[in-house]
Design a protein around this motif. Structure first.
Motif, PDB file in Angstrom:
ATOM      1  N   LEU A  28      -2.919   2.313  -3.785  1.00 37.79           N
ATOM      2  CA  LEU A  28      -2.658   3.610  -3.179  1.00 37.79           C
ATOM      3  C   LEU A  28      -3.820   3.967  -2.345  1.00 37.79           C
ATOM      4  CD1 LEU A  28      -2.043   5.457  -6.737  1.00 37.79           C
ATOM      5  CD2 LEU A  28      -0.548   3.991  -5.521  1.00 37.79           C
ATOM      6  N   ALA A  29      -3.406   4.689  -1.328  1.00 36.06           N
ATOM      7  CA  ALA A  29      -4.388   5.400  -0.215  1.00 36.06           C
ATOM      8  C   ALA A  29      -3.965   6.742  -0.111  1.00 36.06           C
ATOM      9  CB  ALA A  29      -4.180   4.484   0.847  1.00 36.06           C
ATOM     10  N   ASN A  30      -5.008   7.705   0.618  1.00 29.82           N
ATOM     11  CA  ASN A  30      -5.060   8.621   1.066  1.00 29.82           C
ATOM     12  C   ASN A  30      -4.578   9.985  -0.064  1.00 29.82           C
ATOM     13  OD1 ASN A  30      -5.505   8.450   3.585  1.00 29.82           O
ATOM     14  ND2 ASN A  30      -3.426   7.909   4.196  1.00 29.82           N
ATOM     15  N   LEU A  31      -4.922   9.894  -1.157  1.00 29.66           N
ATOM     16  CA  LEU A  31      -4.545  10.629  -2.243  1.00 29.66           C
ATOM     17  C   LEU A  31      -5.313  12.036  -1.659  1.00 29.66           C
ATOM     18  CD1 LEU A  31      -4.404   7.903  -3.800  1.00 29.66           C
ATOM     19  CD2 LEU A  31      -4.762   9.235  -5.915  1.00 29.66           C
ATOM     20  N   ASN A  32      -4.276  13.075  -2.023  1.00 30.79           N
ATOM     21  CA  ASN A  32      -4.813  14.738  -1.929  1.00 30.79           C
ATOM     22  C   ASN A  32      -5.446  14.874  -3.075  1.00 30.79           C
ATOM     23  OD1 ASN A  32      -2.907  15.293  -3.538  1.00 30.79           O
ATOM     24  ND2 ASN A  32      -1.140  15.623  -2.048  1.00 30.79           N
ATOM     25  N   SER A  33      -6.198  16.130  -3.120  1.00 32.34           N
ATOM     26  CA  SER A  33      -6.941  16.515  -4.230  1.00 32.34           C
ATOM     27  C   SER A  33      -6.012  16.611  -5.352  1.00 32.34           C
ATOM     28  CB  SER A  33      -7.664  17.698  -3.954  1.00 32.34           C
ATOM     29  OG  SER A  33      -6.823  18.736  -3.514  1.00 32.34           O
TER      30      SER A  33
ATOM     31  N   ILE B 182      -7.303   2.413  -5.943  1.00 34.59           N
ATOM     32  CA  ILE B 182      -7.179   3.652  -5.022  1.00 34.59           C
ATOM     33  C   ILE B 182      -8.444   3.544  -3.814  1.00 34.59           C
ATOM     34  CG2 ILE B 182      -7.408   6.002  -4.897  1.00 34.59           C
ATOM     35  CD1 ILE B 182      -6.593   6.108  -8.036  1.00 34.59           C
ATOM     36  N   PHE B 183      -7.972   3.977  -2.528  1.00 32.12           N
ATOM     37  CA  PHE B 183      -8.649   3.703  -1.529  1.00 32.12           C
ATOM     38  C   PHE B 183      -8.587   5.025  -0.701  1.00 32.12           C
ATOM     39  CE2 PHE B 183      -7.507  -0.615  -2.625  1.00 32.12           C
ATOM     40  CZ  PHE B 183      -8.861  -1.323  -2.291  1.00 32.12           C
ATOM     41  N   ASN B 184      -9.532   5.520  -0.155  1.00 30.50           N
ATOM     42  CA  ASN B 184      -9.707   6.913   0.763  1.00 30.50           C
ATOM     43  C   ASN B 184      -8.606   6.711   1.974  1.00 30.50           C
ATOM     44  OD1 ASN B 184     -11.724   7.912  -0.766  1.00 30.50           O
ATOM     45  ND2 ASN B 184     -13.252   6.886   0.398  1.00 30.50           N
ATOM     46  N   THR B 185      -8.450   5.469   2.359  1.00 31.30           N
ATOM     47  CA  THR B 185      -7.562   5.640   3.537  1.00 31.30           C
ATOM     48  C   THR B 185      -6.539   4.279   3.482  1.00 31.30           C
ATOM     49  OG1 THR B 185      -8.859   4.177   5.021  1.00 31.30           O
ATOM     50  CG2 THR B 185      -9.372   6.734   5.068  1.00 31.30           C
ATOM     51  N   VAL B 186      -5.447   4.261   4.301  1.00 31.85           N
ATOM     52  CA  VAL B 186      -4.731   3.004   4.490  1.00 31.85           C
ATOM     53  C   VAL B 186      -5.428   1.973   5.036  1.00 31.85           C
ATOM     54  CG1 VAL B 186      -2.608   2.244   5.593  1.00 31.85           C
ATOM     55  CG2 VAL B 186      -2.682   4.341   4.714  1.00 31.85           C
ATOM     56  N   ASP B 187      -6.246   2.109   5.790  1.00 32.79           N
ATOM     57  CA  ASP B 187      -6.996   1.136   6.679  1.00 32.79           C
ATOM     58  C   ASP B 187      -8.038   0.443   5.479  1.00 32.79           C
ATOM     59  OD1 ASP B 187      -6.124   1.330   9.033  1.00 32.79           O
ATOM     60  OD2 ASP B 187      -7.628   2.589   9.788  1.00 32.79           O
ATOM     61  N   GLU B 188      -8.779   1.206   4.737  1.00 34.32           N
ATOM     62  CA  GLU B 188      -9.797   0.810   3.703  1.00 34.32           C
ATOM     63  C   GLU B 188      -8.694  -0.124   2.570  1.00 34.32           C
ATOM     64  OE1 GLU B 188     -11.876   3.598   1.611  1.00 34.32           O
ATOM     65  OE2 GLU B 188     -12.642   4.458   3.582  1.00 34.32           O
ATOM     66  N   ALA B 189      -7.309   0.384   2.232  1.00 34.51           N
ATOM     67  CA  ALA B 189      -6.569  -0.193   1.573  1.00 34.51           C
ATOM     68  C   ALA B 189      -6.185  -1.767   1.857  1.00 34.51           C
ATOM     69  CB  ALA B 189      -5.507   0.561   1.104  1.00 34.51           C
TER      70      ALA B 189
ATOM     71  N   VAL C  32       0.879  -1.046   0.008  1.00 33.11           N
ATOM     72  CA  VAL C  32       0.140  -0.024  -0.203  1.00 33.11           C
ATOM     73  C   VAL C  32       0.892   1.145  -0.095  1.00 33.11           C
ATOM     74  CG1 VAL C  32      -1.659   1.163   1.181  1.00 33.11           C
ATOM     75  CG2 VAL C  32      -1.880  -1.124   1.285  1.00 33.11           C
ATOM     76  N   ILE C  33       0.657   2.040  -1.015  1.00 39.01           N
ATOM     77  CA  ILE C  33       1.346   3.229  -1.045  1.00 39.01           C
ATOM     78  C   ILE C  33       0.547   4.593  -0.410  1.00 39.01           C
ATOM     79  CG2 ILE C  33       2.415   4.998  -2.339  1.00 39.01           C
ATOM     80  CD1 ILE C  33       3.269   3.009  -4.374  1.00 39.01           C
TER      81      ILE C  33
END
Length: 159
Positions: A108-113, A130-137, A75-76
């Motif tokens: 990938l997680a936590n992409l900024n806008s 692509i996931f919203n958070t590391v936990d979701e990834a 996970v990045i």
């Protein structure tokens, strides 16, 4: 359970990360790369800089080190990425190629806008999970959601 051991080997100090999961013990040869958290059999690489032609090789080397130590699911964490140039965009594809060749998965997680917009413009959101958070990834790595991507050979890609 994760333990960090430091021992002396022929007069030099060696650091190892030892993972105990599902009854087995795995050792990471040497020090885990900078910005890496080991969670079970998944490595989380936090990138807190831009990814550009000046540093993508060093970031790729961190991924190679994880792959060499059997951490093929990655996970990045992109929350700290400040800028990305064309080499940075190719980094994501190269990382996915390397992970997939080892039989692993990349997310990938936590992409900024900024990064989310850039990924959308070049249509990589259809290629990269692509996931919203590391936990979701992390949860997604254990899910049935899979991404099948036809990735061309990287013989024409920068090393």
């Amino acid at each position: 359970i994760c333990s960090r051991l430091v021992f002396s080997d022929s007069g030099r100090q060696v650091e190892a990360v030892v993972m105990k999961d599902s009854g087995s013990v795995r050792a990471f040869a040497g020090k885990a790369p900078e910005g890496v958290r080991l969670i079970g059999k998944i490595a989380v690489l936090a990138i807190s800089e831009g990814i550009d032609m000046f540093n993508y090789k060093s970031i790729t080397e961190r991924i190679d080190r994880l792959l060499d130590n059997s951490y093929v699911n990655l996970v990045i964490d992109c929350i700290g990425i400040t800028h990305v140039d064309s080499a940075g965009l190719s980094f994501f594809i190269i990382a996915m190629q390397r992970v997939m060749r080892k039989g692993g998965r990349l997310a990938l997680a936590n992409l900024n806008s900024y990064l989310a917009g850039l990924i959308h413009i070049v249509a990589l959101e259809n290629v990269l999970p692509i996931f919203n958070t590391v936990d979701e990834a992390l949860a997604g790595m254990g899910s049935t959601k899979t991404f099948t991507v036809d990735i061309p050979d990287d013989q024409n890609q920068p090393n």
